[in-house]
Design an enzyme around this catalytic site. Structure first.
Site, short mmCIF file in Angstrom:
data_model
loop_
_atom_site.label_atom_id
_atom_site.label_comp_id
_atom_site.label_asym_id
_atom_site.label_seq_id
_atom_site.Cartn_x
_atom_site.Cartn_y
_atom_site.Cartn_z
N GLY A 17 0.88 -1.46 -0.16
CA GLY A 17 0.02 0.69 -0.12
C GLY A 17 0.80 1.48 -0.10
CG ASN A 19 1.53 3.04 -5.37
OD1 ASN A 19 1.66 4.35 -5.82
ND2 ASN A 19 2.41 2.24 -5.95
CE LYS A 70 -13.57 -11.93 -11.91
NZ LYS A 70 -11.27 -11.78 -11.48
CG MET A 95 -1.89 -8.59 -5.91
SD MET A 95 -0.89 -7.07 -7.28
CE MET A 95 0.15 -9.27 -8.00
CG HIS A 114 0.70 -3.16 -14.98
ND1 HIS A 114 1.01 -4.19 -14.75
CD2 HIS A 114 2.04 -3.38 -16.18
CE1 HIS A 114 1.70 -5.16 -15.52
NE2 HIS A 114 2.39 -4.91 -15.82
C1 GRF Z 1 2.87 -1.26 -7.65
O1 GRF Z 1 4.60 -1.61 -7.92
C2 GRF Z 1 2.03 -1.72 -8.29
O2 GRF Z 1 2.17 -1.05 -9.77
C3 GRF Z 1 1.58 -2.60 -9.10
O3 GRF Z 1 1.69 -2.89 -7.29
C4 GRF Z 1 2.19 -2.70 -6.68
C5 GRF Z 1 2.10 -1.60 -5.66
O4 GRF Z 1 2.43 -1.46 -4.77
N1 GRF Z 1 -0.06 -2.39 -9.31
P1 GRF Z 1 1.90 -0.36 -3.41
O5 GRF Z 1 1.46 -1.57 -2.55
O6 GRF Z 1 1.32 0.42 -3.33
O7 GRF Z 1 3.43 -0.32 -2.79
#
Ligand code: GRF
Length: 201
Positions: A17, A19, A70, A95, A114
């Site tokens: 997390g 991001n 789903k 994911m 991504h």
């Molecule tokens: C990031 O590299 C994003 O591009 C990918 O998953 C990762 C998540 O990282 N989809 P974080 O959990 O935000 O550290």
């Protein structure tokens, strides 16, 4: 002129997390003009849940294995999104492949980040795949989510050079750094675009 209602965001995440945290901070500091209302997480052990708690953001843990399929899982997610009046979904290390139920309810309203220059290296281990392939440059892509795996319309891309001394870890760090500077900016730009469209509709 009527007052613009702030866009209500939900972030979907499954892991660390970083991001999520960067986006939450960008909202706090006014770099993103939106309200971060909700974290949806599918992994009980994910560190992102702790980050949400620390920043006082409501988190809901919804685990697909507790649903029939789903569709019923996504219907449950959708129920929460509707309850919280979410306008825009931000995937940040989520994911799972988003299915028809959510895509149908949020057309062009789901963004993903991504860690590669799509269409190269889609899938779950993009940095590793790029590193193993020995490419000289890789990068980060922010795109709208469609029914494919990392295939939706691209909103923005940034390159990351792979230097001779790079290891997988150093490359991952460089990619993350670019993600953190890029995602808030692209989210804000997209929100502005949606708001302009709303005004003109
Ligand atoms: C990031 O590299 C994003 O591009 C990918 O998953 C990762 C998540 O990282 N989809 P974080 O959990 O935000 O550290």
């Amino acid at each position: 002129m009527s007052k613009q209602v702030r866009t209500r965001l939900a972030i979907f995440a499954s892991g660390s997390g970083s991001n999520f945290e960067v986006i939450a901070k960008a909202i706090q500091s006014g770099k993103i003009n939106a309200e971060l209302c909700l974290l949806i997480c599918d992994q009980p052990e994910a560190y992102v849940l702790k980050r949400a708690e620390a920043s006082g953001i409501e988190a809901r843990l919804l685990q697909p294995n507790q649903y029939l399929n789903k569709m019923t899982f996504e219907q449950a997610v959708l129920g929460v999104l509707k309850e919280m009046k979410i306008d825009l979904i931000i995937l940040a290390g989520y994911m799972r492949i988003v299915g028809k139920t959510l895509l149908g309810a949020y057309p062009d309203r789901i963004l993903n980040i991504h860690p590669s220059l799509l269409p190269f290296f889609p899938g779950k281990q993009a940095v590793l795949d790029a590193f193993a392939a020995g490419v000289k440059e890789t990068g980060v892509t922010v795109h709208l989510v469609d029914q494919g795996i990392d295939t939706g319309p691209i909103l923005s891309q940034k390159k990351v050079m792979v230097e001779s001394g790079d290891t997988l870890t150093s490359l991952e760090e460089k990619v993350h750094k670019v993600e953190h500077s890029m995602y808030p900016y692209v989210i804000q730009t997209y929100i502005e675009k949606l708001q302009k469209e709303q005004v003109h509709s």
